[in-house]
Design a protein around this motif. Structure first.
Motif, PDB file in Angstrom:
ATOM      1  N   TYR A 224       0.857  -1.183   0.000  1.00 22.51           N
ATOM      2  CA  TYR A 224       0.000   0.000   0.000  1.00 22.51           C
ATOM      3  C   TYR A 224       0.895   1.236   0.000  1.00 22.51           C
ATOM      4  CZ  TYR A 224      -4.390   2.462   1.040  1.00 22.51           C
ATOM      5  OH  TYR A 224      -5.514   3.240   0.980  1.00 22.51           O
ATOM      6  N   PRO A 225       0.595   2.244  -0.825  1.00 26.09           N
ATOM      7  CA  PRO A 225       1.457   3.425  -0.892  1.00 26.09           C
ATOM      8  C   PRO A 225       1.704   4.054   0.480  1.00 26.09           C
ATOM      9  CG  PRO A 225      -0.067   3.431  -2.729  1.00 26.09           C
ATOM     10  CD  PRO A 225      -0.490   2.293  -1.828  1.00 26.09           C
ATOM     11  N   GLU A 226       2.966   4.316   0.774  1.00 26.27           N
ATOM     12  CA  GLU A 226       3.358   4.798   2.100  1.00 26.27           C
ATOM     13  C   GLU A 226       2.737   6.148   2.442  1.00 26.27           C
ATOM     14  OE1 GLU A 226       4.988   3.240   4.402  1.00 26.27           O
ATOM     15  OE2 GLU A 226       5.590   1.465   3.267  1.00 26.27           O
ATOM     16  N   ALA A 227       2.525   7.000   1.444  1.00 29.85           N
ATOM     17  CA  ALA A 227       2.005   8.344   1.721  1.00 29.85           C
ATOM     18  C   ALA A 227       0.513   8.350   2.021  1.00 29.85           C
ATOM     19  CB  ALA A 227       2.289   9.269   0.538  1.00 29.85           C
ATOM     20  N   TRP A 228      -0.216   7.330   1.554  1.00 34.00           N
ATOM     21  CA  TRP A 228      -1.663   7.320   1.720  1.00 34.00           C
ATOM     22  C   TRP A 228      -2.049   7.102   3.181  1.00 34.00           C
ATOM     23  CZ3 TRP A 228      -3.879   3.948  -2.893  1.00 34.00           C
ATOM     24  CH2 TRP A 228      -3.543   4.575  -4.100  1.00 34.00           C
ATOM     25  N   ARG A 229      -3.210   7.596   3.543  1.00 37.18           N
ATOM     26  CA  ARG A 229      -3.740   7.413   4.889  1.00 37.18           C
ATOM     27  C   ARG A 229      -5.191   6.946   4.823  1.00 37.18           C
ATOM     28  NH1 ARG A 229       0.868   7.849   5.388  1.00 37.18           N
ATOM     29  NH2 ARG A 229       2.071   9.230   6.776  1.00 37.18           N
ATOM     30  N   ILE A 230      -5.643   6.355   5.906  1.00 38.84           N
ATOM     31  CA  ILE A 230      -7.035   5.933   6.041  1.00 38.84           C
ATOM     32  C   ILE A 230      -7.602   6.593   7.287  1.00 38.84           C
ATOM     33  CG2 ILE A 230      -8.627   3.985   6.225  1.00 38.84           C
ATOM     34  CD1 ILE A 230      -5.051   3.212   5.393  1.00 38.84           C
ATOM     35  N   VAL A 231      -8.654   7.382   7.117  1.00 40.01           N
ATOM     36  CA  VAL A 231      -9.353   7.947   8.265  1.00 40.01           C
ATOM     37  C   VAL A 231     -10.414   6.937   8.697  1.00 40.01           C
ATOM     38  CG1 VAL A 231     -10.888   9.774   9.088  1.00 40.01           C
ATOM     39  CG2 VAL A 231      -8.930  10.345   7.629  1.00 40.01           C
ATOM     40  N   LEU A 232     -10.267   6.419   9.897  1.00 37.14           N
ATOM     41  CA  LEU A 232     -11.224   5.464  10.454  1.00 37.14           C
ATOM     42  C   LEU A 232     -12.277   6.212  11.257  1.00 37.14           C
ATOM     43  CD1 LEU A 232      -8.656   2.830  11.746  1.00 37.14           C
ATOM     44  CD2 LEU A 232      -9.892   2.802   9.567  1.00 37.14           C
ATOM     45  N   ILE A 233     -13.529   5.822  11.083  1.00 36.37           N
ATOM     46  CA  ILE A 233     -14.646   6.462  11.762  1.00 36.37           C
ATOM     47  C   ILE A 233     -15.298   5.403  12.638  1.00 36.37           C
ATOM     48  CG2 ILE A 233     -16.750   7.805  11.468  1.00 36.37           C
ATOM     49  CD1 ILE A 233     -15.751   8.089   8.451  1.00 36.37           C
ATOM     50  N   LEU A 234     -15.076   5.484  13.935  1.00 38.30           N
ATOM     51  CA  LEU A 234     -15.535   4.461  14.864  1.00 38.30           C
ATOM     52  C   LEU A 234     -16.766   4.920  15.627  1.00 38.30           C
ATOM     53  CD1 LEU A 234     -12.203   4.331  14.688  1.00 38.30           C
ATOM     54  CD2 LEU A 234     -12.532   2.543  16.380  1.00 38.30           C
ATOM     55  N   ASP A 235     -17.702   3.993  15.781  1.00 37.98           N
ATOM     56  CA  ASP A 235     -18.893   4.242  16.595  1.00 37.98           C
ATOM     57  C   ASP A 235     -18.847   3.261  17.762  1.00 37.98           C
ATOM     58  OD1 ASP A 235     -21.341   4.504  17.788  1.00 37.98           O
ATOM     59  OD2 ASP A 235     -22.497   4.507  15.931  1.00 37.98           O
ATOM     60  N   PRO A 236     -18.259   3.658  18.899  1.00 38.34           N
ATOM     61  CA  PRO A 236     -18.102   2.727  20.019  1.00 38.34           C
ATOM     62  C   PRO A 236     -19.420   2.272  20.628  1.00 38.34           C
ATOM     63  CG  PRO A 236     -16.682   4.667  20.276  1.00 38.34           C
ATOM     64  CD  PRO A 236     -17.664   4.976  19.188  1.00 38.34           C
ATOM     65  N   GLY A 237     -20.515   2.933  20.285  1.00 34.54           N
ATOM     66  CA  GLY A 237     -21.791   2.623  20.903  1.00 34.54           C
ATOM     67  C   GLY A 237     -22.545   1.468  20.286  1.00 34.54           C
ATOM     68  N   MET A 238     -21.994   0.858  19.222  1.00 32.39           N
ATOM     69  CA  MET A 238     -22.712  -0.254  18.609  1.00 32.39           C
ATOM     70  C   MET A 238     -21.731  -1.280  18.072  1.00 32.39           C
ATOM     71  SD  MET A 238     -24.117   1.036  14.893  1.00 32.39           S
ATOM     72  CE  MET A 238     -24.790  -0.607  14.620  1.00 32.39           C
ATOM     73  N   ALA A 239     -22.259  -2.463  17.773  1.00 25.84           N
ATOM     74  CA  ALA A 239     -21.462  -3.558  17.218  1.00 25.84           C
ATOM     75  C   ALA A 239     -22.042  -3.964  15.876  1.00 25.84           C
ATOM     76  CB  ALA A 239     -21.452  -4.761  18.163  1.00 25.84           C
ATOM     77  N   GLY A 240     -21.189  -4.408  14.986  1.00 28.27           N
ATOM     78  CA  GLY A 240     -21.645  -4.896  13.699  1.00 28.27           C
ATOM     79  C   GLY A 240     -22.272  -6.281  13.804  1.00 28.27           C
ATOM     80  N   VAL A 241     -22.920  -6.690  12.737  1.00 30.55           N
ATOM     81  CA  VAL A 241     -23.524  -8.026  12.691  1.00 30.55           C
ATOM     82  C   VAL A 241     -22.424  -9.070  12.874  1.00 30.55           C
ATOM     83  CG1 VAL A 241     -24.750  -9.673  11.234  1.00 30.55           C
ATOM     84  CG2 VAL A 241     -25.415  -7.260  11.218  1.00 30.55           C
ATOM     85  N   HIS A 242     -22.678 -10.060  13.744  1.00 32.19           N
ATOM     86  CA  HIS A 242     -21.687 -11.099  13.969  1.00 32.19           C
ATOM     87  C   HIS A 242     -22.375 -12.343  14.527  1.00 32.19           C
ATOM     88  CE1 HIS A 242     -22.127  -9.094  17.893  1.00 32.19           C
ATOM     89  NE2 HIS A 242     -21.773 -10.252  18.433  1.00 32.19           N
ATOM     90  N   GLY A 243     -21.620 -13.417  14.642  1.00 34.87           N
ATOM     91  CA  GLY A 243     -22.134 -14.644  15.246  1.00 34.87           C
ATOM     92  C   GLY A 243     -23.296 -15.232  14.465  1.00 34.87           C
ATOM     93  N   THR A 244     -24.344 -15.651  15.178  1.00 33.84           N
ATOM     94  CA  THR A 244     -25.475 -16.302  14.525  1.00 33.84           C
ATOM     95  C   THR A 244     -26.194 -15.352  13.572  1.00 33.84           C
ATOM     96  OG1 THR A 244     -26.887 -15.761  16.432  1.00 33.84           O
ATOM     97  CG2 THR A 244     -25.828 -17.918  16.419  1.00 33.84           C
ATOM     98  N   ARG A 245     -26.212 -14.054  13.896  1.00 36.40           N
ATOM     99  CA  ARG A 245     -26.861 -13.092  12.985  1.00 36.40           C
ATOM    100  C   ARG A 245     -26.133 -13.050  11.643  1.00 36.40           C
ATOM    101  NH1 ARG A 245     -27.092  -7.376  15.089  1.00 36.40           N
ATOM    102  NH2 ARG A 245     -28.270  -7.071  13.150  1.00 36.40           N
ATOM    103  N   GLU A 246     -24.812 -13.151  11.663  1.00 39.86           N
ATOM    104  CA  GLU A 246     -24.051 -13.145  10.423  1.00 39.86           C
ATOM    105  C   GLU A 246     -24.341 -14.407   9.617  1.00 39.86           C
ATOM    106  OE1 GLU A 246     -19.449 -12.544   8.863  1.00 39.86           O
ATOM    107  OE2 GLU A 246     -19.837 -13.061  10.956  1.00 39.86           O
ATOM    108  N   VAL A 247     -24.374 -15.547  10.289  1.00 41.39           N
ATOM    109  CA  VAL A 247     -24.691 -16.805   9.609  1.00 41.39           C
ATOM    110  C   VAL A 247     -26.064 -16.728   8.965  1.00 41.39           C
ATOM    111  CG1 VAL A 247     -25.106 -19.272   9.949  1.00 41.39           C
ATOM    112  CG2 VAL A 247     -23.178 -18.165  11.107  1.00 41.39           C
TER     113      VAL A 247
END
Length: 316
Positions: A163-186
């Motif tokens: 990945y190009p060294e100069a590039w950056r990724i701005v991450l946008i986190l929402d600590p108040g919720m969780a993504g779909v996972h586990g049985t819901r993902e299945v």
């Protein structure tokens, strides 16, 4: 540094930009494109001990991974593990895979055995749909895997670019919720309609003829536009199970602002809720965060692509 006689493992998070072929008509299904990033990351250490113990966050999960890894190696569980920091769980960073592999790598080093993630994948129940997390652990970089075949083995990596060294990724986190996972993902993968063949073909074309060349030539506009189009197609397909194209309403609002500013590359990692914006430089990333961070519930992190895998240090 790890204490005397201890093994220390530090491993990167990964972003999952999307699946290549959820249709599966050619015999392989899923296929993924993703990126290892330098933040967030996890760190843990392990040493031989008369009394097994696990200290730190995610202790219950770590105990399970120690049990599985030592059984795979044919060794006892006489180890003490200290977890220093973890990647946020169920946020789109592949935290479970990185934690499982970090534990397995530590157990293998303590046992004097070579570590190959593919050999542990079935034991640890990792890499079922995506090979990106496995290769992010070993090599880092931008990774494309070829999907899961009939044998059920880990998907083969078919492209890996720095990945190009100069590039950056701005991450946008929402600590108040969780993504779909586990049985819901299945259930989501079970219940969603079959992905349109034409859209799968479009994603594969974008990946091969736009995204990968743009990374190789360090062309941020082409890379960002390609990732955004993939995100649109995949996000709309999964919308019924995550409440819209993006899982978090707050993240969706931030991404709408990013799009309005003309940023070409943005989206959501895996099931979210973490969003991202792809920026061409540190200065552009800082300026974007300054305009977005209004003291609300969201957190913003500026990350780099990581072109190396996990570090494993300590006694061989």
């Amino acid at each position: 540094m790890a204490a005397d006689g201890a093994v220390r493992v530090e491993a990167p998070a990964r972003l999952h930009f999307g699946f290549l072929d959820l249709h599966g008509g050619l015999g392989r299904r899923f296929g993924s494109i993703g990126l290892a990033i330098d933040a967030p990351s996890l760190a843990l250490s392990a040493r031989r001990a008369a009394r097994p113990s696990v200290e730190g966050p995610e202790a219950d999960r770590v105990r399970g991974y120690v049990r599985a890894a030592t059984a795979h190696l044919g060794r006892g569980e006489d180890v003490a593990v200290t977890v220093e920091r973890v990647i946020p769980a169920h946020a789109g960073f592949g935290s479970g895979t990185q934690l499982a592999l970090a534990v397995a790598a530590a157990m293998a080093r303590l046992s004097g055995e070579p570590f190959a993630p593919d050999a542990f994948a079935a034991t640890l129940d990792r890499g079922n749909r995506s090979g990106v997390g496995l290769r992010a652990f070993t090599e880092g970089g931008l990774i494309v895997d070829g999907g899961r075949g009939a044998d059920g083995g880990p998907p083969p990596v078919i492209a890996r670019l720095p990945y190009p060294e100069a590039w950056r990724i701005v991450l946008i986190l929402d600590p108040g919720m969780a993504g779909v996972h586990g049985t819901r993902e299945v259930e989501a993968f079970r219940d969603l309609p079959r992905f349109p063949e034409a859209q799968a073909a479009e994603i594969c074309r974008i990946t091969l003829m736009q995204v990968l060349p743009a990374v190789a030539l360090a062309e941020p506009q082409g890379f960002g536009a390609g990732i955004t189009r993939i995100q649109t197609l995949i996000g709309d397909h999964f919308a019924p199970h995550q409440g819209g194209r993006y899982a978090s309403a707050a993240v969706a609002e931030a991404l709408a602002s990013i799009a309005a500013q003309g940023v070409p590359g943005y989206g959501q990692s895996s099931w979210g809720p973490t969003g991202f914006a792809l920026m061409a430089s540190e200065a552009e990333a800082r300026a974007l965060v300054a305009g977005l961070d209004r003291g609300g519930p969201l957190r913003f992190v500026i990350a780099r692509g990581r072109n190396s895998g996990a570090s494993v240090t300590g006694p061989a």
